[in-house]
Design a protein around this motif. Sequence first.
Motif, PDB file in Angstrom:
ATOM      1  N   VAL A  95      67.564  48.597  22.727  1.00 27.01           N
ATOM      2  CA  VAL A  95      66.853  47.437  23.692  1.00 27.01           C
ATOM      3  C   VAL A  95      67.763  47.341  24.744  1.00 27.01           C
ATOM      4  CG1 VAL A  95      66.367  44.793  23.823  1.00 27.01           C
ATOM      5  CG2 VAL A  95      65.292  46.049  21.811  1.00 27.01           C
ATOM      6  N   ALA A  98      68.013  49.625  27.649  1.00 26.82           N
ATOM      7  CA  ALA A  98      66.889  48.991  28.775  1.00 26.82           C
ATOM      8  C   ALA A  98      66.853  47.528  28.613  1.00 26.82           C
ATOM      9  CB  ALA A  98      65.587  48.893  27.694  1.00 26.82           C
ATOM     10  N   LEU A  99      68.013  47.064  28.612  1.00 32.45           N
ATOM     11  CA  LEU A  99      67.733  45.740  29.141  1.00 32.45           C
ATOM     12  C   LEU A  99      69.270  45.765  30.333  1.00 32.45           C
ATOM     13  CD1 LEU A  99      67.398  42.792  26.062  1.00 32.45           C
ATOM     14  CD2 LEU A  99      66.258  43.052  28.416  1.00 32.45           C
ATOM     15  N   VAL A 140      60.694  52.151  30.264  1.00 32.67           N
ATOM     16  CA  VAL A 140      59.905  51.240  30.380  1.00 32.67           C
ATOM     17  C   VAL A 140      59.068  51.357  31.493  1.00 32.67           C
ATOM     18  CG1 VAL A 140      61.241  49.355  30.078  1.00 32.67           C
ATOM     19  CG2 VAL A 140      61.968  50.152  31.763  1.00 32.67           C
ATOM     20  N   LEU A 197      57.312  47.133  27.485  1.00 31.69           N
ATOM     21  CA  LEU A 197      57.294  46.153  28.609  1.00 31.69           C
ATOM     22  C   LEU A 197      57.086  44.809  26.694  1.00 31.69           C
ATOM     23  CD1 LEU A 197      56.928  46.298  31.950  1.00 31.69           C
ATOM     24  CD2 LEU A 197      58.881  45.833  30.835  1.00 31.69           C
ATOM     25  N   GLU A 216      56.697  45.551  23.465  1.00 29.35           N
ATOM     26  CA  GLU A 216      58.021  45.846  22.548  1.00 29.35           C
ATOM     27  C   GLU A 216      59.436  44.975  23.245  1.00 29.35           C
ATOM     28  OE1 GLU A 216      60.925  49.198  20.661  1.00 29.35           O
ATOM     29  OE2 GLU A 216      59.061  49.658  22.109  1.00 29.35           O
ATOM     30  N   LEU A 217      59.820  44.703  24.093  1.00 25.39           N
ATOM     31  CA  LEU A 217      60.935  43.792  24.419  1.00 25.39           C
ATOM     32  C   LEU A 217      60.620  42.252  24.939  1.00 25.39           C
ATOM     33  CD1 LEU A 217      62.760  45.983  27.831  1.00 25.39           C
ATOM     34  CD2 LEU A 217      63.068  45.449  25.990  1.00 25.39           C
ATOM     35  N   TRP A 249      60.916  41.556  21.180  1.00 25.30           N
ATOM     36  CA  TRP A 249      62.456  41.841  20.659  1.00 25.30           C
ATOM     37  C   TRP A 249      63.086  40.172  21.129  1.00 25.30           C
ATOM     38  CZ3 TRP A 249      67.020  40.981  22.654  1.00 25.30           C
ATOM     39  CH2 TRP A 249      68.277  41.022  21.693  1.00 25.30           C
TER      40      TRP A 249
END
Length: 252
Positions: A3, A6-7, A55, A74, A76-77, A80
Motif C-alpha cells: 500500500v 502504491a500510494l 493499479v 483500487l 483494495e486501496l 485500506w
Amino acid sequence: MDVQQALATIGEPTRFRILSLLAAGPRTVGEVAAAIGALQPQTTKHLQLLETVGVVSIERLGRRRLARVDRNALRELADWLGGLATATSHDDALQQYAAAVRSAGAAADIVLERTLTAPPDAVWRAWTDAREAARWWAPRHFEVVCCAVSPQPGAPVELVLREADGAEYASAGTVRSAEPGRRIVFDLSPVDANGRAYFEVVVDAALEPSGGGTALRAHITAEGADADTAPMLAGLEPGWSQQLDRLEEVLG
C-alpha cells in the motif's frame, strides 16, 4: 499489494493525472501521452511504474498497447484508507475532551451512574482498598504509579498517574466521610510539584444493591479552576467515565 509503495507511486503528479484519466476508461499509450502532453517513452515509463504497483494493467492488442485501471486494486486501496477513517472510541473520547476544554468554566458538577454485576461488598472494596483501586483508577493510556485510599474519615487519598511519554500527574486529598458498604466522600484534587491544589475536586460515591449487583452513582464536583487549569477541569468527566468503564471490566 504494498500500500505504501502504491500510494507513493500514484502520488507523483504525472502518474496521478494518468490514473485519473484511465479511471474514465481504457486508453492506448499514445492516447494517454497525447492527453497529458508528454512524449510516448516518458508516458510508457509512468504506466509501467503504475503497473508494477498493481493499479494499472497494460495489454497488447496487436500493435496497440491498451492501459486500464485495475478496479480490484483500487478497491483494495480504498478499503485500506477506509479503515484509517473508521472512528474509534479513542476518537470519541478526544472529541469530547476537546469540546469540554472549549466550554470549561471555573467549576464542574458531574454525575455518572453505572449498574454493576458485582455485589456491593466487592464494589466497596474496589473503591476503598488501595490495591483494588489501583487496578482501575486511571483513564485509558495511563498507568497508576501510586494509589492510597482508606475508608476512614481523615485518611489521606493519593493518586499518581503516568502517561505513555513518562509524564506524571498527581492528585491528593482526604476522606471526608465513609458509610461502610454504602458511601464514601473524599477530596481528590490535582496538585503541583509542591502539593498545592490547582483547584478543589470532591468525589461522592454511593452504592445501592440492585438485583444481584450494585447501582453506583458517582457525583464529582470541582471549583476554583482558572484559564490555565481549564484543560484539567475539562478532563474530569471523560477521565472518570473511562475509569468507571475500567471498574466494570475489573469487576467483570
